[in-house]
Design a protein around this motif. Structure first.
Motif, PDB file in Angstrom:
ATOM      1  N   GLN A 162       0.853  -1.214   0.000  1.00 41.87           N
ATOM      2  CA  GLN A 162       0.000   0.000   0.000  1.00 41.87           C
ATOM      3  C   GLN A 162       0.878   1.250   0.000  1.00 41.87           C
ATOM      4  OE1 GLN A 162      -3.042  -0.848  -0.368  1.00 41.87           O
ATOM      5  NE2 GLN A 162      -2.762  -2.985   0.251  1.00 41.87           N
ATOM      6  N   SER A 163       1.996   1.224  -0.663  1.00 47.53           N
ATOM      7  CA  SER A 163       3.025   2.271  -0.597  1.00 47.53           C
ATOM      8  C   SER A 163       2.477   3.703  -0.703  1.00 47.53           C
ATOM      9  CB  SER A 163       4.019   2.027  -1.737  1.00 47.53           C
ATOM     10  OG  SER A 163       4.882   3.130  -1.868  1.00 47.53           O
ATOM     11  N   SER A 164       2.795   4.495   0.326  1.00 46.05           N
ATOM     12  CA  SER A 164       2.379   5.903   0.272  1.00 46.05           C
ATOM     13  C   SER A 164       3.306   6.673  -0.669  1.00 46.05           C
ATOM     14  CB  SER A 164       2.398   6.525   1.671  1.00 46.05           C
ATOM     15  OG  SER A 164       3.709   6.564   2.162  1.00 46.05           O
ATOM     16  N   VAL A 165       4.579   6.265  -0.754  1.00 39.53           N
ATOM     17  CA  VAL A 165       5.518   6.947  -1.662  1.00 39.53           C
ATOM     18  C   VAL A 165       5.041   6.771  -3.099  1.00 39.53           C
ATOM     19  CG1 VAL A 165       7.881   6.930  -2.566  1.00 39.53           C
ATOM     20  CG2 VAL A 165       7.483   6.712  -0.100  1.00 39.53           C
ATOM     21  N   ARG A 166       4.632   5.536  -3.443  1.00 42.05           N
ATOM     22  CA  ARG A 166       4.132   5.271  -4.805  1.00 42.05           C
ATOM     23  C   ARG A 166       2.951   6.189  -5.104  1.00 42.05           C
ATOM     24  NH1 ARG A 166       2.380  -0.156  -4.432  1.00 42.05           N
ATOM     25  NH2 ARG A 166       0.234   0.573  -4.327  1.00 42.05           N
ATOM     26  N   GLU A 167       2.060   6.286  -4.138  1.00 43.54           N
ATOM     27  CA  GLU A 167       0.856   7.101  -4.353  1.00 43.54           C
ATOM     28  C   GLU A 167       1.217   8.584  -4.477  1.00 43.54           C
ATOM     29  OE1 GLU A 167      -2.194   6.373  -1.404  1.00 43.54           O
ATOM     30  OE2 GLU A 167      -2.952   8.409  -1.802  1.00 43.54           O
ATOM     31  N   HIS A 168       2.043   9.097  -3.542  1.00 43.80           N
ATOM     32  CA  HIS A 168       2.386  10.521  -3.566  1.00 43.80           C
ATOM     33  C   HIS A 168       3.192  10.883  -4.811  1.00 43.80           C
ATOM     34  CE1 HIS A 168       0.630  11.279   0.283  1.00 43.80           C
ATOM     35  NE2 HIS A 168       1.459  10.472   0.926  1.00 43.80           N
ATOM     36  N   ALA A 169       3.961   9.924  -5.336  1.00 43.83           N
ATOM     37  CA  ALA A 169       4.763  10.210  -6.531  1.00 43.83           C
ATOM     38  C   ALA A 169       3.930  10.058  -7.804  1.00 43.83           C
ATOM     39  CB  ALA A 169       5.970   9.270  -6.583  1.00 43.83           C
ATOM     40  N   GLY A 170       2.687   9.610  -7.656  1.00 44.21           N
ATOM     41  CA  GLY A 170       1.796   9.461  -8.824  1.00 44.21           C
ATOM     42  C   GLY A 170       2.194   8.285  -9.709  1.00 44.21           C
ATOM     43  N   LEU A 171       2.840   7.274  -9.118  1.00 40.25           N
ATOM     44  CA  LEU A 171       3.218   6.085  -9.900  1.00 40.25           C
ATOM     45  C   LEU A 171       2.048   5.097  -9.841  1.00 40.25           C
ATOM     46  CD1 LEU A 171       6.916   5.768  -8.675  1.00 40.25           C
ATOM     47  CD2 LEU A 171       6.192   6.171 -11.029  1.00 40.25           C
ATOM     48  N   SER A 172       1.456   4.802 -10.987  1.00 36.93           N
ATOM     49  CA  SER A 172       0.258   3.962 -10.939  1.00 36.93           C
ATOM     50  C   SER A 172       0.637   2.483 -10.895  1.00 36.93           C
ATOM     51  CB  SER A 172      -0.650   4.258 -12.129  1.00 36.93           C
ATOM     52  OG  SER A 172       0.095   4.124 -13.302  1.00 36.93           O
ATOM     53  N   ALA A 173      -0.303   1.693 -10.400  1.00 36.23           N
ATOM     54  CA  ALA A 173      -0.056   0.252 -10.246  1.00 36.23           C
ATOM     55  C   ALA A 173      -1.319  -0.510 -10.600  1.00 36.23           C
ATOM     56  CB  ALA A 173       0.344  -0.040  -8.802  1.00 36.23           C
ATOM     57  N   ASP A 174      -1.130  -1.743 -11.111  1.00 37.83           N
ATOM     58  CA  ASP A 174      -2.274  -2.613 -11.383  1.00 37.83           C
ATOM     59  C   ASP A 174      -2.358  -3.621 -10.250  1.00 37.83           C
ATOM     60  OD1 ASP A 174      -2.659  -1.423 -13.941  1.00 37.83           O
ATOM     61  OD2 ASP A 174      -0.913  -2.541 -14.640  1.00 37.83           O
ATOM     62  N   ALA A 175      -3.459  -3.569  -9.502  1.00 39.41           N
ATOM     63  CA  ALA A 175      -3.603  -4.472  -8.357  1.00 39.41           C
ATOM     64  C   ALA A 175      -4.882  -5.289  -8.506  1.00 39.41           C
ATOM     65  CB  ALA A 175      -3.641  -3.669  -7.067  1.00 39.41           C
ATOM     66  N   VAL A 176      -4.750  -6.601  -8.308  1.00 43.49           N
ATOM     67  CA  VAL A 176      -5.919  -7.489  -8.387  1.00 43.49           C
ATOM     68  C   VAL A 176      -5.859  -8.464  -7.211  1.00 43.49           C
ATOM     69  CG1 VAL A 176      -7.177  -9.142  -9.850  1.00 43.49           C
ATOM     70  CG2 VAL A 176      -5.631  -7.498 -10.905  1.00 43.49           C
ATOM     71  N   PRO A 177      -6.908  -8.523  -6.377  1.00 46.70           N
ATOM     72  CA  PRO A 177      -6.886  -9.523  -5.301  1.00 46.70           C
ATOM     73  C   PRO A 177      -6.998 -10.927  -5.902  1.00 46.70           C
ATOM     74  CG  PRO A 177      -8.695  -7.942  -5.007  1.00 46.70           C
ATOM     75  CD  PRO A 177      -8.123  -7.719  -6.385  1.00 46.70           C
ATOM     76  N   TYR A 178      -6.289 -11.900  -5.308  1.00 46.93           N
ATOM     77  CA  TYR A 178      -6.382 -13.281  -5.801  1.00 46.93           C
ATOM     78  C   TYR A 178      -7.677 -13.954  -5.335  1.00 46.93           C
ATOM     79  CZ  TYR A 178      -1.559 -13.700  -7.505  1.00 46.93           C
ATOM     80  OH  TYR A 178      -0.390 -13.577  -8.216  1.00 46.93           O
ATOM     81  N   GLY A 179      -8.349 -13.331  -4.350  1.00 46.35           N
ATOM     82  CA  GLY A 179      -9.526 -13.996  -3.770  1.00 46.35           C
ATOM     83  C   GLY A 179      -9.111 -15.140  -2.861  1.00 46.35           C
ATOM     84  N   GLN A 180      -7.841 -15.149  -2.478  1.00 47.85           N
ATOM     85  CA  GLN A 180      -7.331 -16.194  -1.583  1.00 47.85           C
ATOM     86  C   GLN A 180      -6.686 -15.542  -0.360  1.00 47.85           C
ATOM     87  OE1 GLN A 180      -4.483 -18.702  -3.676  1.00 47.85           O
ATOM     88  NE2 GLN A 180      -6.108 -20.113  -4.277  1.00 47.85           N
ATOM     89  N   THR A 181      -6.668 -16.299   0.737  1.00 47.88           N
ATOM     90  CA  THR A 181      -5.916 -15.890   1.930  1.00 47.88           C
ATOM     91  C   THR A 181      -4.897 -16.995   2.201  1.00 47.88           C
ATOM     92  OG1 THR A 181      -7.767 -14.668   2.858  1.00 47.88           O
ATOM     93  CG2 THR A 181      -6.133 -15.439   4.429  1.00 47.88           C
ATOM     94  N   ALA A 182      -3.668 -16.580   2.555  1.00 52.27           N
ATOM     95  CA  ALA A 182      -2.663 -17.583   2.932  1.00 52.27           C
ATOM     96  C   ALA A 182      -2.759 -17.801   4.436  1.00 52.27           C
ATOM     97  CB  ALA A 182      -1.265 -17.096   2.554  1.00 52.27           C
ATOM     98  N   VAL A 183      -3.025 -19.047   4.823  1.00 46.82           N
ATOM     99  CA  VAL A 183      -3.068 -19.385   6.247  1.00 46.82           C
ATOM    100  C   VAL A 183      -1.707 -19.977   6.601  1.00 46.82           C
ATOM    101  CG1 VAL A 183      -4.213 -20.786   8.007  1.00 46.82           C
ATOM    102  CG2 VAL A 183      -5.542 -19.839   6.102  1.00 46.82           C
ATOM    103  N   VAL A 184      -1.041 -19.372   7.591  1.00 49.86           N
ATOM    104  CA  VAL A 184       0.286 -19.875   7.981  1.00 49.86           C
ATOM    105  C   VAL A 184       0.222 -20.381   9.426  1.00 49.86           C
ATOM    106  CG1 VAL A 184       1.466 -18.273   6.410  1.00 49.86           C
ATOM    107  CG2 VAL A 184       1.177 -17.621   8.796  1.00 49.86           C
ATOM    108  N   ALA A 185       0.973 -21.429   9.700  1.00 49.42           N
ATOM    109  CA  ALA A 185       1.066 -21.994  11.061  1.00 49.42           C
ATOM    110  C   ALA A 185       2.266 -22.933  11.062  1.00 49.42           C
ATOM    111  CB  ALA A 185      -0.199 -22.775  11.407  1.00 49.42           C
ATOM    112  N   ASN A 186       2.806 -23.212  12.226  1.00 51.13           N
ATOM    113  CA  ASN A 186       3.926 -24.166  12.321  1.00 51.13           C
ATOM    114  C   ASN A 186       3.477 -25.415  13.075  1.00 51.13           C
ATOM    115  OD1 ASN A 186       5.543 -22.294  11.056  1.00 51.13           O
ATOM    116  ND2 ASN A 186       6.292 -21.418  12.970  1.00 51.13           N
ATOM    117  N   PHE A 187       4.065 -26.536  12.683  1.00 54.06           N
ATOM    118  CA  PHE A 187       3.683 -27.828  13.266  1.00 54.06           C
ATOM    119  C   PHE A 187       4.925 -28.624  13.665  1.00 54.06           C
ATOM    120  CE2 PHE A 187       0.418 -26.655  10.251  1.00 54.06           C
ATOM    121  CZ  PHE A 187      -0.763 -26.952  10.921  1.00 54.06           C
TER     122      PHE A 187
END
Ligand code: FAD
Length: 384
Positions: A162-187
């Motif tokens: 969510q870079s604020s520098v990218r936004e303030h510098a007016g550098l555009s980005a293509d963002a697409v959610p994968y519709g997935q969440t990564a669940v992490v845990a150790n076993f």
């Protein structure tokens, strides 16, 4: 005083870049300072390529990590979703000592920060955010959340997706959610993992079990948001049983040692990495699916290349000069494009429904497994 470079973001990439810029006058704006790693395993882990392990050693960070918390990966086994197709990589066959290293987030952050705290000509401004950016002809000024400004010839946005520098510098980005969440845990696992990283493509979801020290493994299970919510709500014993089933009992009985956490997954690429007096690095520039374990590896490559371009510049050359910064952008273009295509191709292939797609991906996996030259090429790419 005006800095040569102000880096916004004290995550792994910002911290590594600050180390790689030793000798220059650097300001590092770090919203949060990492907390000290405890005895328990961190559930955020990374597969770090051997090339980046060498880069981190050159920043005197690798050698600061306790050896007992570093796990070499000697083999990798990727399972298709037809229950039969398998793609295997082996360090011994490839003539290398390891394919990657598994390291914990807190341990690596701490190792980088130990070096930063005694670095000459580096000012760490922690506990503050970048809230604005003014780009002038001679200097850039970063507005901090306490009302102060930091001036620099070059501002690097290493402030994440969510870079604020990218936004303030007016550098555009293509963002697409994968519709997935990564669940992490150790076993803890009953059967030895033998330093082999395991991955199962499950026709959409992707499960990975990565070796940790002793008889421990770290899970990254990327799955649809609702399925992830369910996993995150399970009692530890139920989660362990579910992962045992999904991994076909490959590591025997499992028991949770670090509670599950979820990370929503996003694909994002900035269209340009640079603007006058601004450069982006790490997740501020590109975010990829964790299926290939390459996100922070790409970010360390950014830090390597940007530091190199700045070090190699002609005497007296302004670090914020756009023509100079374009050298950095060009140096990174091929690597980022290749990773984008590989990760997107794999994700799309294994996410696709239908018998033809299923046949294609599993046949492809088996075919690649039989072609040692192709396997070696894939391995060399991931090991840089
Ligand atoms: C589940 C999962 C598993 C992964 N596994 C791997 C793996 O095995 N290998 C791999 O290479 N990659 C992996 N990745 C990717 C990796 O986590 C990221 O690529 C990496 O953390 C990006 O680091 P970064 O420093 O660029 O950004 P971040 O880690 O996002 O750091 C950005 C920093 O900037 C700070 N910040 C944000 N806004 C501001 C502001 N306005 N002012 C000041 N500071 C600010 C934040 O507080 C943060 O400290 C994985 C990702 C996920 C989700």
């Amino acid at each position: 005083m005006a800095y040569d470079v102000v880096i916004v973001g004290g995550g792994l990439v910002g911290a590594a870049l600050a180390r790689a810029l030793r000798g220059a006058a650097v300001g590092l704006v770090a919203q949060v300072r990492p907390s000290l790693p405890g005895a328990a395993f961190d559930s955020r882990i990374y597969a770090i390529s051997p090339g980046n392990a060498r880069f981190l050693a050159a920043q005197q960070a690798w050698q600061r990590m306790p050896e007992a918390r570093l796990t070499p990966v000697h083999g990798m086994r990727v399972h298709g979703d037809d229950g039969r197709a398998v793609l295997e990589f082996d360090a011994y066959d490839a003539g290398v000592s390891e394919l990657a290293w598994i390291v914990e987030d807190g341990v690596l952050q701490e190792a980088l920060w130990q070096g930063l705290l005694s670095q000459d000509r580096l000012d760490v401004v922690d506990g503050l955010r970048c809230e604005g950016l003014a780009l002038g002809d001679g200097l850039a000024a970063v507005a901090l959340s306490d009302g102060r400004h930091l001036e620099a010839s070059l501002v690097v946005g290493a402030d994440g997706a969510q870079s604020s520098v990218r936004e303030h510098a007016g550098l555009s980005a293509d963002a697409v959610p994968y519709g997935q969440t990564a669940v992490v845990a150790n076993f803890a696992c009953a059967n030895p993992h033998r330093n082999v990283a395991l991955q199962w493509f499950q026709g959409g979801p992707i499960l990975a079990l990565l070796p940790l020290p002793g008889n421990h493994v770290s899970m990254v299970w990327s799955t649809a948001e609702a399925a992830a919510e369910r996993l995150l709500g399970l009692a530890p014993q139920q989660l362990a049983l579910e992962v045992e089933g999904a991994s076909q009992g490959a590591l025997g009985e499992l028991s949770v040692v670090t509670a599950a956490r979820g990370f929503p997954l996003l694909r994002m690429f900035a269209r340009r990495l640079v603007a006058p007096r601004v450069a982006l690095a790490g997740d501020a520039a590109h975010v990829v699916h964790p299926l290939a374990g390459q996100g922070v590896n790409l970010g360390f490559h950014d830090a390597r290349d940007l530091a190199q371009v700045l070090r190699d510049r002609e005497p007296g050359r302004d670090p914020g000069d756009l023509r100079l910064l374009r050298r950095y952008e060009r140096a990174r273009a091929e690597d980022i494009l290749a990773m984008r295509a590989t990760v997107q191709g794999l994700f799309g292939l294994f996410d696709a429904r239908g018998a033809a797609a299923g046949w294609l991906r599993n046949t492809g996996l088996r075919a690649v497994n039989g072609l040692s030259a192709v396997k070696n090429l894939l391995m060399r790419q991931a090991m840089n």
